[in-house]
Design an enzyme around this catalytic site. Structure first.
Site, PDB file in Angstrom:
ATOM      1  N   ASP A  48     -16.894  -0.313  23.001  1.00  0.00           N
ATOM      2  CA  ASP A  48     -17.319   0.250  24.271  1.00  0.00           C
ATOM      3  C   ASP A  48     -16.485  -0.408  25.373  1.00  0.00           C
ATOM      4  O   ASP A  48     -15.728  -1.354  25.139  1.00  0.00           O
ATOM      5  CB  ASP A  48     -18.812   0.042  24.496  1.00  0.00           C
ATOM      6  CG  ASP A  48     -19.420   1.124  25.372  1.00  0.00           C
ATOM      7  OD1 ASP A  48     -18.681   1.726  26.181  1.00  0.00           O
ATOM      8  OD2 ASP A  48     -20.628   1.377  25.254  1.00  0.00           O
ATOM      9  N   TRP A  49     -16.628   0.087  26.579  1.00  0.00           N
ATOM     10  CA  TRP A  49     -15.809  -0.321  27.716  1.00  0.00           C
ATOM     11  C   TRP A  49     -15.867  -1.845  27.914  1.00  0.00           C
ATOM     12  O   TRP A  49     -16.911  -2.396  28.248  1.00  0.00           O
ATOM     13  CB  TRP A  49     -16.318   0.385  28.967  1.00  0.00           C
ATOM     14  CG  TRP A  49     -15.475   0.255  30.189  1.00  0.00           C
ATOM     15  CD1 TRP A  49     -15.314  -0.859  30.950  1.00  0.00           C
ATOM     16  CD2 TRP A  49     -14.693   1.280  30.806  1.00  0.00           C
ATOM     17  NE1 TRP A  49     -14.479  -0.596  32.015  1.00  0.00           N
ATOM     18  CE2 TRP A  49     -14.078   0.716  31.953  1.00  0.00           C
ATOM     19  CE3 TRP A  49     -14.450   2.618  30.510  1.00  0.00           C
ATOM     20  CZ2 TRP A  49     -13.244   1.448  32.795  1.00  0.00           C
ATOM     21  CZ3 TRP A  49     -13.616   3.355  31.341  1.00  0.00           C
ATOM     22  CH2 TRP A  49     -13.022   2.773  32.473  1.00  0.00           C
TER      23      TRP A  49
END
Length: 751
Positions: free
Chosen positions: A285-286
């Site tokens: 994820d980011w």
């Protein structure tokens, strides 16, 4: 303690729970091409494939250093590139000017629609309809692929048991069985039968794993899950997505039992790869790779890269730990070239399956048919089937189209808010609001917001709202939350209507006119303070582009609300986390012995209240149970029978009952089957959903409904991390929700 029937599970691998499953057959032609490519790639190019990059959607030009990186083969994929010229230019550079011509993948958060926006995922879950989920995902892919997007960061498959959590809006709800059905439907809708179809896109099952179990419903918070709970509740939706062919999986932000998911070798390798046989690629994820430093799991960025690589993370989103440090880590023999080759192999495999090597460029003649008639039709259908009728006193709904109504509330004409969270590409100019629908129908109404937006605390609009209410026959109050109040990082500790909406409803109630409350929100809203002042309550979630017409048709009886709750609806946020499939405890509460706080005698003896598991001020039940939803007609369940009182491990149990439409209108019921394993080697939930079925009945009609279950449906992962069914007695219910229904029992025996 019951005997555990192990069947073929006598040989158990210590690292995990093994069970038979379909394995994916790799395309040998692709694999040979992948090996040939890897043999030609430099170390820098291999690392480049692991890099997922992006630029601001407001950027006026492509940075030269980014274009140069693509030319060198140092980028594997992009996200959020929405300028079509940039998409074309970057792909051209990758295919025509990079050393090995490896195409890029362009990704985007296409969560519940691209241009045509459907109900938020929690709303789609309220349809209990896999066909709707699949169709809306197919349309989403069709529209998004016109922008060159071939990869979506969806579906989100996190089980959510705490509605304070902002991302409950994106979830499939609290039940693992419903989530598995819908999760597979999302993957099939996004990807189709052939991932190389240029109108489809790769799915990404996220957030692997346990993200929805954040303590206190506070986003990114710590997660503690014992192994049986992880496997019985949180893993099944991901297994279903992998079995359905999900091309990618996204690791979660959170830590699980002290180890961040992005650096968790056990979960990413032992479970996902070895047990579930996933052969696509895993993307972080980011920034979740470098966030392992903040977690206190990694000492610095380089250490983060090492931990993620050793755990088996294939691609890094936005942060640059791999780009900055993998080469050095390989030179130091902390990460092997074989491990990097495996990352590249997994990424290239998905690119081949997407058909990007044969057809890398977007089809410029493909317009996406944004807001096409059939897209709009499906959006309205989804909004209707997701809307849940929670209360309908004296059958006030539906009302006549000639009824003089006062339309009031901050969500009555809020085109942006109606689209909900994660609707980046939706356009409010195309939103059909309830006010739009009433205007289009030339209905008998007057409109006043009352408050300008959901959090507004100004009473300047009260007088106008009260004035039109006094002149009406019925008040339609469209309240709830703005879109920004749910979604990532948007958790709430208080789940009442924000601002002074409750105060406005209290004032409107003083007019004596009946109030129909229509809620648009990303989560259940606690309405204990106001429900007695309403005659009816509809939960519309954030219904998307066509929410207005959908609600108009429901309110006026053209259509009936068909949704059922995919989460338990709390009386107060203090009950959370709450979920129907909880354990009994040693002191289960009951209605006979429960004494609410207002009825406790003054100076009561300390132990006089029964000492049961409840809240003095909220009891032990939700406001509305999981699976709940009323219709414009009524149904009766009767004549429950089972084919046998005792079954063995190789036999099916057939369940039959009669369902009668006892009301005055045709209607649809979603019949639900629940089971309780009464005694287990570990304690078991009081109920678990195992089947459901949509049944349409004309008024007065009776149908026989049947379900079939087997010992496979009774399996669970025990404390020894063995998945098996156990001998013993089971309770079984069929009914309209998790709290009501007909009950019987059966026994599972070895012979």
């Amino acid at each position: 303690m019951k005997k555990t029937f192990l069947l073929l599970l006598l040989v158990v691998v210590v690292l995990g729970c093994k069970e038979s499953k379909q394995t994916f057959v790799k395309d040998t032609t692709h694999e040979k091409k992948i090996d040939a490519l890897i043999s030609k790639m430099t170390l820098e190019e291999k690392i480049g494939q692991t890099n997922l990059r992006g630029v601001s959607s407001r950027a006026k030009s492509l940075p030269e250093n980014l274009k140069e990186a693509v030319k060198k083969g140092n980028v594997g994929a992009f996200l959020n590139i929405m300028n079509l010229d940039y998409v074309d230019e970057l792909q051209r550079l990758a295919v025509e000017e990079s050393p090995n011509g490896i195409p890029l993948i362009f990704g985007r958060d296409v969560i519940h629609g691209f241009k045509t926006i459907f109900p938020i995922p929690l709303g789609l879950a309220a349809t209990w309809n896999a066909q709707i989920v699949e169709k809306t995902s197919e349309i989403s892919a069709f529209e998004a692929s016109a922008a060159g997007i071939r990869w979506t960061f969806a579906p989100m498959l996190d089980i959510a048991r705490d509605s304070r959590w902002g991302r409950v809006a994106e979830s499939p709800g609290e039940d693992p069985y419903l989530a598995t059905i819908l999760g597979a439907a999302y993957v099939k809708g996004f990807q189709g039968e052939d991932l190389s179809n240029p109108f489809r896109m790769a799915a990404s099952a996220k957030h692997y794993i346990g993200y929805g179990a954040a303590i206190g419903g506070r986003d990114y918070n710590t997660v503690n899950l014992n192994e049986p709970l992880l496997r019985n509740v949180y893993l099944p939706p991901f297994k279903a997505a992998v079995d359905a062919g999900s091309a990618t999986v996204m690791s979660a932000f959170n830590e699980i039992n002290g180890i961040p998911a992005t650096g968790n070798k056990y979960l990413l390798k032992d479970v996902l790869r070895d047990e579930l046989h996933f052969d696509g690629f895993v993307v972080s994820d980011w920034d979740s790779v470098i966030e392992m430093v903040s977690h206190g799991f990694a000492s610095d960025e380089k250490h983060s890269a090492e931990l993620a690589a050793k755990a088996g993370l294939d691609m890094e989103m936005t942060s640059q730990a791999y780009e900055n440090h993998l080469k050095e880590l390989i030179e130091e023999k902390k990460v092997t070239i074989e491990e990097l080759n495996e990352f590249v192999r997994n990424i290239l495999r998905v690119k081949f399956r997407l058909g990007l090597f044969e057809n890398p460029y977007r089809n410029k003649e493909h317009t996406g048919n944004f807001y096409a008639e059939n897209h709009i039709k499906e959006a309205k259908k989804a909004a209707i089937e997701s809307t849940v009728l929670l209360k309908n006193k004296n059958s006030i709904l539906p009302i006549s189209e000639k009824t003089n109504v006062a339309i009031i509330g901050p969500l009555a004409n809020a085109p942006h808010e109606q689209l909900g969270t994660w609707a980046f590409d939706g356009e409010k100019e195309h939103t059909n609001t309830p006010l739009d629908a009433y205007q289009k129908a030339n209905a008998n109404f007057k409109f006043a917001k009352g408050v300008d937006y959901s959090r507004d605390k100004s009473k300047k609009g009260f007088k106008e709202a009260i004035d039109i209410a006094k002149k009406s026959d019925v008040i339609l109050f469209f309240g709830g939350e703005e879109a920004i109040l749910s979604g990532e990082a948007h958790s709430r500790a208080n789940m009442d209507l924000p601002g002074i909406q409750e105060e406005l409803i209290h004032e409107l109630a003083k007019t004596g006119k009946p109030i129909v409350l229509i809620i648009m929100a990303g989560r259940p809203i606690t309405i204990t303070n106001i429900i007695d002042e309403t005659e009816a309550v509809l939960m519309a979630w954030h219904p998307g582009t066509m929410g207005g017409e959908a609600l108009y048709e429901i309110i006026n009886g053209i259509k009936a609300p068909e949704g059922r709750l995919p989460v338990s609806w709390p009386k107060t946020a203090g009950q959370l986390p709450y979920f129907y499939n909880h354990k009994n405890t040693g002191r289960p509460a009951d209605s006979v012995t429960f004494i609410p706080i207002d009825k406790i005698p003054v100076a009561a003896w300390q132990s006089s209240l029964g000492n049961k598991s409840h809240y003095l001020d909220a009891g032990f039940t939700p406001h509305f149970p999981f699976g709940y939803g009323l219709s414009y007609t009524t149904f009766r369940y009767s004549d429950l029978t089972i084919s046998k009182d005792n079954i063995n491990f190789s036999e099916d149990l057939e369940v039959k009952f009669s369902l009668t439409n006892t009301g005055t209108k045709d209607g649809k019921e979603i019949t639900q089957l629940y089971i309780q394993d009464i005694v287990g080697s570990i304690t078991r939930p009081i109920k678990e959903l195992k089947r459901f079925q949509h049944v349409f009945l004309k008024k007065g009609e009776t149908k026989e409904v049947s379900f079939k279950i087997s010992s496979k449906d009774l399996e669970f992962v025990n404390h020894k991390i063995v998945k098996a069914a156990e001998e013993g007695q089971f309770n079984l219910w069929v009914g309209p929700n998790a709290a009501q229904g007909l009950k019987t029992s059966f026994t599972l025996k070895n012979k």
